[in-house]
Design a protein around this motif. Structure first.
Motif, short mmCIF file in Angstrom:
data_model
loop_
_atom_site.label_atom_id
_atom_site.label_comp_id
_atom_site.label_asym_id
_atom_site.label_seq_id
_atom_site.Cartn_x
_atom_site.Cartn_y
_atom_site.Cartn_z
N ARG A 1 101.76 -14.87 17.56
CA ARG A 1 102.20 -15.98 16.72
C ARG A 1 101.00 -16.55 15.98
O ARG A 1 99.98 -16.87 16.58
N ILE A 2 101.13 -16.66 14.68
CA ILE A 2 100.09 -17.26 13.85
C ILE A 2 100.52 -18.68 13.53
O ILE A 2 101.64 -18.90 13.05
N ILE A 3 99.64 -19.62 13.77
CA ILE A 3 99.90 -21.03 13.46
C ILE A 3 99.31 -21.32 12.09
O ILE A 3 98.16 -20.95 11.80
N VAL B 1 102.11 -25.90 12.20
CA VAL B 1 101.30 -26.64 13.17
C VAL B 1 102.11 -27.68 13.93
O VAL B 1 101.80 -27.99 15.08
N GLU B 2 103.18 -28.18 13.34
CA GLU B 2 103.98 -29.18 14.05
C GLU B 2 104.66 -28.62 15.29
O GLU B 2 105.06 -29.37 16.16
N LEU C 1 100.18 -29.06 22.47
CA LEU C 1 99.07 -28.26 22.99
C LEU C 1 97.70 -28.86 22.70
O LEU C 1 96.68 -28.28 23.07
N GLY C 2 97.66 -29.99 22.04
CA GLY C 2 96.39 -30.63 21.73
C GLY C 2 95.55 -29.75 20.83
O GLY C 2 96.04 -29.16 19.88
N ASP C 3 94.26 -29.59 21.17
CA ASP C 3 93.38 -28.77 20.34
C ASP C 3 93.21 -27.35 20.89
O ASP C 3 92.28 -26.65 20.51
#
Length: 136
Positions: A20-22, A63-64, A69-71
């Motif tokens: 998966r690419i964010i 990204v949403e 998952l934080g950083d």
């Protein structure tokens, strides 16, 4: 925590599912990979696209979708994973995609181990390897 070296026999076999690419722009990245694989993605939601292949799935998510998952995961930060597609003719696919010179990491080249590869960058900067294996 599960140990990867556990001596306990497993009851099932884990199978690879997807990469998966964010991204900040699902539409732009999905359009790029649609050109690469010449197939429209499944779009179950505006924040997600999926290309199901024979061996695995390439997923693209906004990204949403990773806020909890934080950083731990960041868009545009990959410098260690290549997205690879086996093709029948690397030179033909490279010519069909016509990447801008700034997106070319490696023009079609025969590697020392015999594979023919061309590496390009997707719109987020991820490296994509188009490769073919030598005939036996």
């Amino acid at each position: 925590m599960v140990s990867l070296h556990s001596p306990t026999p497993r009851r099932y076999v884990m199978s690879f599912s997807s990469i998966r690419i964010i991204t900040h722009d699902v539409d732009r990245l999905a359009a790029f990979y649609e050109r690469v694989v010449a197939t429209a993605p499944e779009r179950p939601a505006p924040v997600f696209a999926r290309f199901a292949g024979r061996g695995a799935t390439l997923a693209i998510a906004d990204v949403e979708t990773i806020g909890m998952l934080g950083d731990a995961v960041s868009a545009h930060a990959n410098q260690s994973v290549l997205v690879e597609f086996e093709v029948s003719d690397v030179d033909e696919e490279f010519a069909r995609l016509r990447p801008k010179s700034t997106d070319v990491v490696l023009a079609p080249t025969t590697m020392p181990w015999g594979n023919r590869s061309a590496l390009i960058r997707d719109p987020d900067g991820n490296v994509v390897n188009l490769f073919s294996t030598p005939a036996p």
